[in-house]
Design an enzyme around this catalytic site. Structure first.
Site, short mmCIF file in Angstrom:
data_model
loop_
_atom_site.label_atom_id
_atom_site.label_comp_id
_atom_site.label_asym_id
_atom_site.label_seq_id
_atom_site.Cartn_x
_atom_site.Cartn_y
_atom_site.Cartn_z
CB ALA A 1 -0.92 -0.01 1.21
N PRO A 2 0.36 2.38 -0.50
CG PRO A 2 -0.96 3.91 -1.69
CD PRO A 2 -0.98 2.51 -1.12
CD1 TRP A 3 4.88 7.17 0.36
CD2 TRP A 3 3.54 8.95 0.21
NE1 TRP A 3 5.36 7.98 -0.65
CE2 TRP A 3 4.55 9.08 -0.77
CE3 TRP A 3 2.58 9.96 0.31
CZ2 TRP A 3 4.63 10.17 -1.64
CZ3 TRP A 3 2.64 11.04 -0.56
CH2 TRP A 3 3.66 11.14 -1.52
CE LYS B 1 6.69 -2.41 1.70
NZ LYS B 1 6.83 -1.05 2.30
N PRO B 2 2.46 -1.77 4.60
CG PRO B 2 2.47 -0.86 6.75
CD PRO B 2 2.52 -2.17 6.00
CB SER C 1 6.23 5.33 -8.33
OG SER C 1 7.16 4.27 -8.14
CD GLU D 1 -4.19 3.56 -8.44
OE1 GLU D 1 -3.50 4.26 -9.22
OE2 GLU D 1 -4.55 3.94 -7.33
CB CYS E 1 -3.10 8.37 -8.90
SG CYS E 1 -1.67 7.67 -8.07
CD GLU F 1 1.39 10.77 -10.17
OE1 GLU F 1 0.21 10.66 -9.81
OE2 GLU F 1 2.17 9.81 -10.24
#
Length: 479
Positions: A152-154, A178-179, A230, A251, A285, A381
């Site tokens: 997972a992302p931040w 995993k965070p 990313s 994603e 995003c 981005e």
């Protein structure tokens, strides 16, 4: 007097544990720039343990009925709702997000999404059984894929964790999640809440860095790897997973075009776009950060957007007047500032363009005009509170500019002309097209992109089906 740091731990096989080798990383509150916790820096031994726990639990969880899985997810949703204040506080400390907006705009959708997937668990569909060959009956089975390695992302630690584990568990899979190394606190708290609901090993959380994630994806146990992150990270995951032909769900980045035609309601468009561009500090995003405006209203629109930016406030999590908090970490602050520092001479900063305050990683709401299609800030981005504005002459050029990037996640069209809206929605090469709005999401509809934005869907029945595999069973009618 020094304040003792909070100690976060992995959650493996129903137990909270330190990293096997004792390594830790510091966790920083981005609103203050101060360390408030330590988290395990998990290595291969921790990954092995989590995968073994998930694999052992899968043998029983895959055989539970949809009704049992639904019941468990509904209990999780209720538990999250009951401990909402704790989750919001942890997420705010994780990210620096405003407490009020996190409570009103993130927690309710999370709970709703869990409840949606609880219902989806009982609605797996396939072709009806039938005789497609004389004397033979064919049946389609939908089965869980197995152990899922999820990263997972931040930017939305809690919500993205839900998007990962809820459909996977609903379909009968087990999870190792995993965070991000910068935002583990709320995910560890979720594990604490889930502990009383799910069988041991169905849901596991390991903290760590890129190497931890790499070890998860390369591990032989998972049947599927899922990441929100990313493009670079997604490409590395796809390459690593290809070595043993794991299923991959990606994603990745976005560069959403926001196409505003001359007949649009300018005040409404400006107000909505400013919110959709600056919410969560633009760290989304799908954020409305690449605006394309018809030349006839360009100057009026830019002036109104610059005023909206000037009226938008960033600040501390407990300030009820702020729309967004800090950027997530020093590197992200440096990246956003770098885009502004490298602007070409023809670009003009209409608002913002600077850091805010001396403490934390805050950046001002920014508007940049005068840009060309091949400028770095248009093609790449930014992932910050920066809205760019370009001018276009007609529908054809608007479409050319909109599609002229490597990302293809989300987009929006602003016009009162129904035919034009339909033409644009047909021809925009993005996984989502909003018309006269930007950024609303619902659990029932899919979220996911094309091109370098990745593949696979989150949310919806489509996202649920991504966590299943299809088996054909054919039986002879003769015996």
């Amino acid at each position: 007097m020094t304040t003792e740091l909070r100690r976060l731990r992995n959650y493996i096989g129903g137990e909270f544990k330190d990293a096997a080798d004792g390594r830790t990383t510091e966790v920083v509150n981005p609103a203050t720039g101060e360390v408030y916790a330590t988290a395990p820096l998990s290595g291969q031994a921790d990954v092995d343990a989590a995968m073994a726990a998930a694999a052992a639990a899968f043998r029983g969880w895959r055989d539970t009925t949809p009704a049992e899985r639904q019941k468990a997810l509904l209990k999780i949703a209720d538990a999250f709702e009951a401990r909402a204040d704790e989750l919001v506080a942890a997420e705010s400390e994780n990210t620096g997000k405003p407490l009020g907006l996190t409570a009103s705009e993130e927690l309710p959708p999370m709970v709703d999404q869990i409840r949606f997937f609880a219902g989806a668990a009982r609605l797996l569909e396939g072709r009806s059984a039938g005789e497609y060959m004389d004397g033979m009956t064919s049946i389609i089975r939908r089965e869980p894929v197995g152990v899922c390695a999820q990263v997972a992302p931040w930017n939305y630690p809690m919500m993205m964790a839900v998007w990962k584990f809820a459909p996977a568990i609903a379909a009968g899979n087990t999870v190792v999640l995993k965070p991000s190394d910068t935002t583990p606190a709320s995910t560890v708290l979720m594990a604490e809440i889930i502990d009383s609901v799910l069988p041991k090993g169905v849901f596991n959380v390991i903290c760590g860095d890129r190497e931890t994630g790499k070890a998860m994806v390369e591990h032989s146990t998972p049947a599927m790897a899922s990441i929100t992150g990313s493009v670079r990270a997604g490409m590395q995951v796809a390459e690593s997973a290809s070595k043993d032909v794991k299923r991959v769900h990606l994603e990745l980045g976005g560069k959403a075009p926001v196409v505003v035609f001359e007949d649009a309601d300018i005040p409404k468009a400006v107000e909505d776009i400013a919110v959709a561009g600056y919410f969560n500090a633009g760290q989304d995003c799908t954020a409305a950060t690449r605006v394309l405006v018809h030349e006839s209203i360009h100057d009026e629109f830019v002036a109104a957007l610059a005023k909206a930016a000037a009226d938008t406030k960033t600040g501390a999590p407990d300030d009820e007047d702020v729309l967004y908090g800090p950027l997530n970490n020093p590197n992200q602050l440096k990246q956003v500032a770098g885009f502004i520092e490298r602007l070409p001479a023809h670009a003009k900063v209409e608002a913002g363009g600077h850091q805010v305050g001396e403490k934390g990683y805050f950046y001002a709401p920014t508007v940049v005009s005068g840009l060309k299609q091949d400028d770095e800030i248009i093609q790449n981005e930014v992932f910050g509170p920066v809205i760019t504005v370009q001018s276009f002459t007609d529908e054809s050029q608007a479409l050319e500019y909109a599609n002229g990037v490597e990302f293809a996640l989300a987009s929006s069209v602003w016009t009162k002309d129904h035919g034009r809206a339909m033409r644009m929605s047909k021809n925009l090469d993005f996984g989502c097209v909003w018309i006269n709005t930007h950024i609303p999401l619902v659990a029932e509809m899919p979220h996911g992109g094309f091109k370098k934005s990745g593949y696979g869907k989150d949310l919806s029945a489509y996202g649920f089906e991504d966590y299943t595999r299809i088996k054909h069973v054919m039986t002879s009618l003769d015996g």
